[in-house]
Structures are given as C-alpha cells and as structure tokens.
Design an enzyme around this catalytic site. Structure first.
Site, PDB file in Angstrom:
ATOM      1  N   THR A   1      -2.047   7.378   6.142  1.00  0.00           N
ATOM      2  CA  THR A   1      -2.239   6.008   5.662  1.00  0.00           C
ATOM      3  C   THR A   1      -2.933   5.991   4.304  1.00  0.00           C
ATOM      4  OG1 THR A   1      -2.318   5.119   7.879  1.00  0.00           O
ATOM      5  CG2 THR A   1      -3.463   3.865   6.183  1.00  0.00           C
TER       6      THR A   1
ATOM      7  N   SER B   1      -9.054  -6.053  -2.146  1.00  0.00           N
ATOM      8  CA  SER B   1      -7.709  -6.284  -1.635  1.00  0.00           C
ATOM      9  C   SER B   1      -7.609  -7.471  -0.680  1.00  0.00           C
ATOM     10  CB  SER B   1      -7.217  -5.011  -0.974  1.00  0.00           C
ATOM     11  OG  SER B   1      -5.866  -5.109  -0.684  1.00  0.00           O
TER      12      SER B   1
ATOM     13  N   ASP C   1      -1.260 -10.397  -1.289  1.00  0.00           N
ATOM     14  CA  ASP C   1      -2.676 -10.337  -0.918  1.00  0.00           C
ATOM     15  C   ASP C   1      -3.598 -10.502  -2.124  1.00  0.00           C
ATOM     16  OD1 ASP C   1      -2.205  -7.878  -2.100  1.00  0.00           O
ATOM     17  OD2 ASP C   1      -3.658  -6.833  -0.828  1.00  0.00           O
TER      18      ASP C   1
ATOM     19  N   LYS D   1       1.460   0.205  -4.349  1.00  0.00           N
ATOM     20  CA  LYS D   1       2.388  -0.700  -3.695  1.00  0.00           C
ATOM     21  C   LYS D   1       2.433  -1.990  -4.515  1.00  0.00           C
ATOM     22  CE  LYS D   1      -0.980  -2.094  -0.142  1.00  0.00           C
ATOM     23  NZ  LYS D   1      -2.044  -1.101  -0.016  1.00  0.00           N
TER      24      LYS D   1
ATOM     25  N   ASP E   1      -5.137  -8.599  -4.253  1.00  0.00           N
ATOM     26  CA  ASP E   1      -4.898  -7.871  -5.503  1.00  0.00           C
ATOM     27  C   ASP E   1      -3.416  -7.699  -5.807  1.00  0.00           C
ATOM     28  OD1 ASP E   1      -4.728  -6.148  -3.304  1.00  0.00           O
ATOM     29  OD2 ASP E   1      -5.190  -4.384  -4.524  1.00  0.00           O
TER      30      ASP E   1
ATOM     31  N   ARG F   1     -15.469   0.081  -0.803  1.00  0.00           N
ATOM     32  CA  ARG F   1     -15.529  -1.343  -0.437  1.00  0.00           C
ATOM     33  C   ARG F   1     -16.803  -1.626   0.320  1.00  0.00           C
ATOM     34  NH1 ARG F   1      -9.333  -2.814   1.215  1.00  0.00           N
ATOM     35  NH2 ARG F   1      -8.522  -1.951  -0.722  1.00  0.00           N
TER      36      ARG F   1
ATOM     37  N   ASP G   1      -0.858  -6.281  -4.208  1.00  0.00           N
ATOM     38  CA  ASP G   1      -0.042  -5.112  -3.875  1.00  0.00           C
ATOM     39  C   ASP G   1       0.663  -5.234  -2.522  1.00  0.00           C
ATOM     40  OD1 ASP G   1      -2.366  -4.797  -2.441  1.00  0.00           O
ATOM     41  OD2 ASP G   1      -2.784  -2.756  -3.131  1.00  0.00           O
ATOM     42  N   ARG G   2       0.259  -6.220  -1.708  1.00  0.00           N
ATOM     43  CA  ARG G   2       0.930  -6.383  -0.409  1.00  0.00           C
ATOM     44  C   ARG G   2       1.958  -7.515  -0.463  1.00  0.00           C
ATOM     45  NH1 ARG G   2      -3.154  -5.433   4.584  1.00  0.00           N
ATOM     46  NH2 ARG G   2      -4.237  -3.637   3.686  1.00  0.00           N
TER      47      ARG G   2
ATOM     48  N   LYS H   1     -12.149   0.859  -7.468  1.00  0.00           N
ATOM     49  CA  LYS H   1     -11.232   1.967  -7.209  1.00  0.00           C
ATOM     50  C   LYS H   1     -10.868   2.619  -8.535  1.00  0.00           C
ATOM     51  CE  LYS H   1      -6.902   1.120  -6.042  1.00  0.00           C
ATOM     52  NZ  LYS H   1      -5.602   0.981  -5.407  1.00  0.00           N
TER      53      LYS H   1
HETATM   54  C1  VG1 Z   1      -5.378  -0.539   5.179  1.00  0.00           C
HETATM   55  C2  VG1 Z   1      -3.937  -0.304   5.572  1.00  0.00           C
HETATM   56  C3  VG1 Z   1      -3.329   0.772   4.700  1.00  0.00           C
HETATM   57  C4  VG1 Z   1      -3.470   0.362   3.228  1.00  0.00           C
HETATM   58  C5  VG1 Z   1      -4.932   0.091   2.917  1.00  0.00           C
HETATM   59  C6  VG1 Z   1      -5.140  -0.418   1.516  1.00  0.00           C
HETATM   60  O1  VG1 Z   1      -6.125   0.635   5.378  1.00  0.00           O
HETATM   61  O2  VG1 Z   1      -3.836   0.047   6.933  1.00  0.00           O
HETATM   62  O3  VG1 Z   1      -1.996   0.964   5.064  1.00  0.00           O
HETATM   63  O4  VG1 Z   1      -2.999   1.386   2.399  1.00  0.00           O
HETATM   64  O5  VG1 Z   1      -5.444  -0.898   3.814  1.00  0.00           O
HETATM   65  O6  VG1 Z   1      -4.405  -1.574   1.286  1.00  0.00           O
HETATM   66  P1  VG1 Z   1      -7.046   0.870   6.679  1.00  0.00           P
HETATM   67  O7  VG1 Z   1      -7.717   2.196   6.437  1.00  0.00           O
HETATM   68  O8  VG1 Z   1      -7.960  -0.287   6.769  1.00  0.00           O
HETATM   69  O9  VG1 Z   1      -6.106   0.907   7.838  1.00  0.00           O
HETATM   70  V1  VG1 Z   1      -5.062  -2.771   0.287  1.00  0.00           V
HETATM   71  O10 VG1 Z   1      -3.797  -3.869  -0.033  1.00  0.00           O
HETATM   72  O11 VG1 Z   1      -6.410  -3.179   1.243  1.00  0.00           O
HETATM   73  O12 VG1 Z   1      -5.538  -1.945  -1.080  1.00  0.00           O
HETATM   74 CO    CO Z   2      -4.128  -5.014  -1.601  1.00  0.00          CO
END
Ligand code: VG1
Ligand code: CO
Length: 543
Positions: A344, A113, A277, A376, A279, A22, A281-282, A126
């Site tokens: 994580t 995301s 969110d 997710k 993409d 990213r 997945d949230r 990704k």
């Molecule tokens: C964050 C979240 C993590 C999640 C990741 C990708 O990562 O804390 O739980 O899996 O985003 O989600 P980080 O390293 O910033 O804490 V997504 O929906 O951004 O693909």
């Molecule tokens: Co996402």
C-alpha cells in the site's frame, strides 16, 4: 537579512507513514516541529543548489504559515530557486508534474490528503524526489534518522512574502517564482485525452457533477471541465477550496461524499458523477444510480486504455496495491500485459513506472494513475472515464456490467475501524501473524485456506525489501481477506479489513456487495476476534 542557526532538539515521532508525516495541526504548531523536519530534508537531500524545488499544498489550515517557514529554511540552506503555486496551492499530482517538467530536485507537498483540516484537525508534509514521486522508503528512513539526531536548523531572518502575486520574488539569494497552479497541469491533461470528443459529449446533453469537496481540485476542475471542455457552469460543485473543507471530511467515498452519492442515486441524477480528495490525488466515479469501485475502475481503464490518445498502443502493464481487488489482473492476463502487486502507498509504484514495466496503476483507496506523473491523480481518472464515455456512448453501468460479463466480477469491500486502541490493534495483527503458519489447508465455513502470510515485497527494480505489509489470507477459490493497520491516521490505530470474492457467473453479478461477501465478512471477524479485541460491534466506515 541574515542566516540564523537555531538550536533545537529531536522529536521522537517524525517517522513518515504511508504518505509523509501526518499529525494534528497542534503538533505541527509546536516550536521547532515543522522546522526540524524540513531541515532534515535539506540535511539528507541534495541538488537544491542547482535545480528548483517545487512547493505547494492543498490549502488547508496552516498551509500558508508552513510555506513561509519552509521558504526561510530553504533560503538559509542555499536553495537556489523555488517554484511555488499561487496562494501556496498545488494539488499533489500538479506538484508531481511540475517536478518532472522543470527537472526539479524534488518537491515539498503540504497536505494530510483525505484527513479533515482546521485548527484541531490534521496537517502533513511530504517530500517527493526528482522523478516526481513520493520518496522511497530509503529516503524517508534517512530523513527520519536525521530528525532523531538534529540539534539545529537554519532560517533566513526575513519578512513573510506575498504568496498570491504571480511573478518572481527574492528571498535572500533564493528566487521564489510564483506560478499559476493550474495551467501546466491542465495542458498535460489536454495532451493525454481527446478533449474534442469529450467536448462533443457535453454538447450532446451529457450531464455531469464534479464534487471538489471544498478541497484543492476546485480550480483545476473548473478550468478543465467548465472552461476547456465546455461543461455547463455549475458542473463543479463545492469548488472553492476552504481551510477546513467546509467542516467536511475531504474523502471521496460513499460515506463522506454522501451529498454527491445521494444526487447520483436520486430521481434527477446526471449521467456521471465524480469527486476528489483534499489534495486532488483520489477519485470516486459514479454513473447514474451506479457506483464504480476503485478496483473495478482500474480494470475498466486498463481494458479501455486504447480509447485515450495518450495511451493508445503503449500500455506495458499494470500494478495494484496488495489489498486492491484482482480485477485488473484478469485484464492484464487477457491482454498479455505485465502485472505487479505492491504494498500500500504510491511510493511503491515509482520504480516500476520509471523502468517502463507498467503504464497504469491503482489502489482500492480511490487512487488511480499512470506514468504521466508519479502520484495518483483524481482528475486524470475522471478525464479517462470521460474519454471512455465519449467514445463508447454507453452509460457507466453498461460499461461496467459488460466488463464483468467479459472478465467476471470481483466483489470487493473494505471495512475500517477507526481510532481503535493501538495496543489492541497491534495485538490483533500479531495474533493473526502467529496464526499464519497453521492456517493453510484449514476449512473456514465453505472456504478452505490456500495460503496465509504477512505480505513481503521484493522490489523487482532495486531489490529493496519491505516487510510486514499486511496479513493476507487467500482461499482456494481465489477469495481473499487482508488485514492491515493504516499508516496515515493521527489518532490511535485504524484497522482496515479488505474482503474480496470472485464471481464468474453473470447471473450473479447484481447482488448487494455486503450480502455477496457476508460469509467472508463473518469469517474475517471471527478469525481476528475483532469484536472481542477492539470492543467494536461494527466498522466506522464501509467502502
Ligand atoms: C491510505 C490508503 C493508501 C493510500 C494512502 C495515501 O493509507 O489506504 O492506499 O496510498 O492512504 O493516500 P493507509 O496507510 O491509511 O491505509 V492520500 O490520498 O491520504 O495521500
Ligand atoms: Co490524497
């Protein structure tokens, strides 16, 4: 139409983080930047000559340009067939499903995301492997190593193709099959949940609002909720995907999905609210005047899994990321199910799902999912809740309160300090790591430290080890403070602090979360010297 070999030089910063590479769009727009990374995928992976490659993104700014580039590189590298979402659109869980359904060699997902989109905002890429999940660390390491040594990439010299027309197009010797982005995914949901029951729920006058935040799930939510489930038109709001998400921050939490939260806490609140969110997945789930924490959501789904046809009598276990609250653990213990704690990032669930050790999994960061895909899945979680609501015919608040009465309540909050100076953030974590040896046994306020460590994960399936996954401070009564640095940000460092306390007494289940955790929040600050080290007086975002 000929294959050209373009000389290139490595970039030093193409190491994938928690979920892919990213960066700011401006970085991806640098000559050769995206190309180097994509070529490194082809240089390290195989199978693409014979099995299809799935490609799609969340529709953010630069999605279309990136896809044209990827198609040229794929064709030049001997890829036989690409399955592309119409308009270049696929939600992340939909890509995962397509990979699995079509026995693909993998997929390339274009998304940053929950990060904002637009010319001055973020983009991401990704790679997912044939199981449908984000590449494991050994794969991302191999891709990263390739980016450090790359000296050329291949492109097919060919004009842009029309991304919007469903059907098959030839790009050199490669077939590009443009498919409906929604249909297969919606069909999968229909197999997992009791659509008839949910339809009856809507017919009974149940009201819902789904906020797609101008991100990728709009078309998916409209098809599933409004078309197939018969929810009234207008149930889905902000349903048109926009390149900049309408200037929003497509992160479904109480801060960034404020419009939805205000509506659900307002005078004419519907029964149920949800958002997803960038993409898809949230997910965030709300009842009337009630917010469900993602950690509680996972626990409630686990406890009620038998209500959904796709999960009845077949749940083997659950996994949660380390900073996620231990609410699901309590359910697993009571039901005699496997329970795992992973670092994580969704990539750590893949092996457990593939091996059948777990059926459900989740993260505190608004991520919930199961073995139906290897990502997710925002809408999936929303449908699971709808299925539970359709069966139980209670309000969201009643269901969660009843859950707390049975299992106790894990008060939980996350405090984020965004765009902190990287040196200060690393210094803070280093100092905590150094303190771990002497903390156990020490009293801190009314708490006593039980253990303190930097989380190390030994994958029980392939024995791989992941070090330095976050500082955990556990107290004798089961409360915890966790500190880690984000691996998805694109500006400075983001410090995340996760705070959790368990309360068994139902008389104390209705406190304000920040108040219930006030002493631990204070301890978290003084232990790490957050104010002193970062110069910040308060978190950027509290969830
Ligand atoms: C964050 C979240 C993590 C999640 C990741 C990708 O990562 O804390 O739980 O899996 O985003 O989600 P980080 O390293 O910033 O804490 V997504 O929906 O951004 O693909
Ligand atoms: Co996402």
């Amino acid at each position: 139409m000929s294959v050209e070999t373009i000389a290139s030089q490595p970039f030093q910063d193409q190491k994938p983080g928690t979920s892919g590479l990213r960066k700011k769009v401006k970085v991806f727009e640098k000559p050769h930047y995206l190309e180097n990374f994509v070529q490194s995928i082809f240089d390290t992976q195989d199978g693409y000559q014979n099995a299809p490659l799935v490609v799609g993104g969340d529709g953010r700014y630069y999605n279309r340009q990136a896809i044209q580039k990827i198609l040229r590189i794929a064709a030049a590298n001997g890829c036989g067939r690409v399955l592309l979402g119409q308009g270049g659109i696929f939600s992340t869980p939909a890509v995962s499903h397509m990979i699995r359904k079509h026995n693909a060699c993998g997929g390339i997902i274009l998304s940053a995301s929950h990060n904002p989109g637009g010319p001055d905002e973020d983009f991401g890429i990704k790679f997912n492997t044939p199981n449908g999940g984000p590449a494991a660390e050994k794969v991302t390491e191999a891709i990263y190593t390739a980016t450090l040594h790359i000296n050329r990439y291949r492109v097919l010299d060919t004009p842009d193709i029309d991304l919007d027309q469903i059907g098959t197009t030839q790009v050199g010797d490669m077939q590009v099959e443009i498919v409906d982005s929604v249909r297969d995914y919606a069909d999968l949901m229909e197999q997992l949940f009791d659509f008839e029951r949910i339809r009856a729920l809507f017919q009974s006058g149940f009201r819902m609002r789904f906020d797609a935040m101008h991100a990728v799930t709009g078309p998916y939510a409209r098809e599933i909720l409004e078309q197939r489930l018969g929810a009234p038109a207008g149930t889905v709001v902000n349903g048109v995907p926009l390149e900049d998400f309408g200037h929003g921050h497509p992160d479904p939490n109480l801060v960034y999905a404020k419009e939805l939260a205000d509506h659900l806490f307002g005078p004419d609140a519907p029964d149920f609210g949800a958002a997803s969110d960038g993409d898809g997945d949230r997910n965030m789930v709300l009842g009337r005047h009630f917010f469900v924490t993602p950690s509680d959501s996972l626990a409630v789904i686990l406890a009620n899994a038998d209500l959904a046809p796709g999960y009845r009598s077949r749940v083997t276990g659950v996994a949660r990321s380390m900073p996620t609250s231990q609410a699901a653990d309590r359910v697993a213990a009571k039901l005699g199910l496997n329970c795992y704690e992973t670092p994580t990032g969704w990539k750590f669930f893949g092996n457990l799902l593939d091996a059948g050790k777990i059926t459900l999994c989740g993260e505190e960061s608004f991520g919930t999912g199961s073995d139906h895909v290897r990502e997710k899945d925002g809408l999936w979680a929303v449908l699971f809740w709808l299925n539970i609501l359709a069966e139980r015919r209670q309000s969201v608040a009643e269901i969660v309160r009843e859950h707390w009465r049975s299992y106790g309540r894990n008060y939980y909050t996350r405090h984020d300090y965004e765009a902190v100076d990287s040196t200060a953030a690393n210094g803070l974590i280093d100092a905590l790591r150094a303190a771990c040896a002497t903390l156990p046994g020490q009293p801190l306020g009314s708490y006593t430290v039980d253990y303190a460590d930097d989380f190390r994960y030994l994958d029980p399936i392939d024995d791989s080890v992941s070090e330095k996954q976050g500082i955990r401070i556990g107290f004798k009564d089961g409360s915890r403070i966790v500190y880690r640095l984000s691996g998805t940000g694109t500006e400075g460092a983001t410090l995340r602090i996760y705070i959790e306390a368990y309360e068994a007494d139902p008389a104390k289940h209705d406190l304000d979360t920040q108040q219930a955790l006030a002493e631990l929040i204070g301890i978290a600050d003084s232990l790490a010297g957050i104010r002193k080290r970062t110069g910040r007086n308060e978190p950027t975002v509290i969830t």
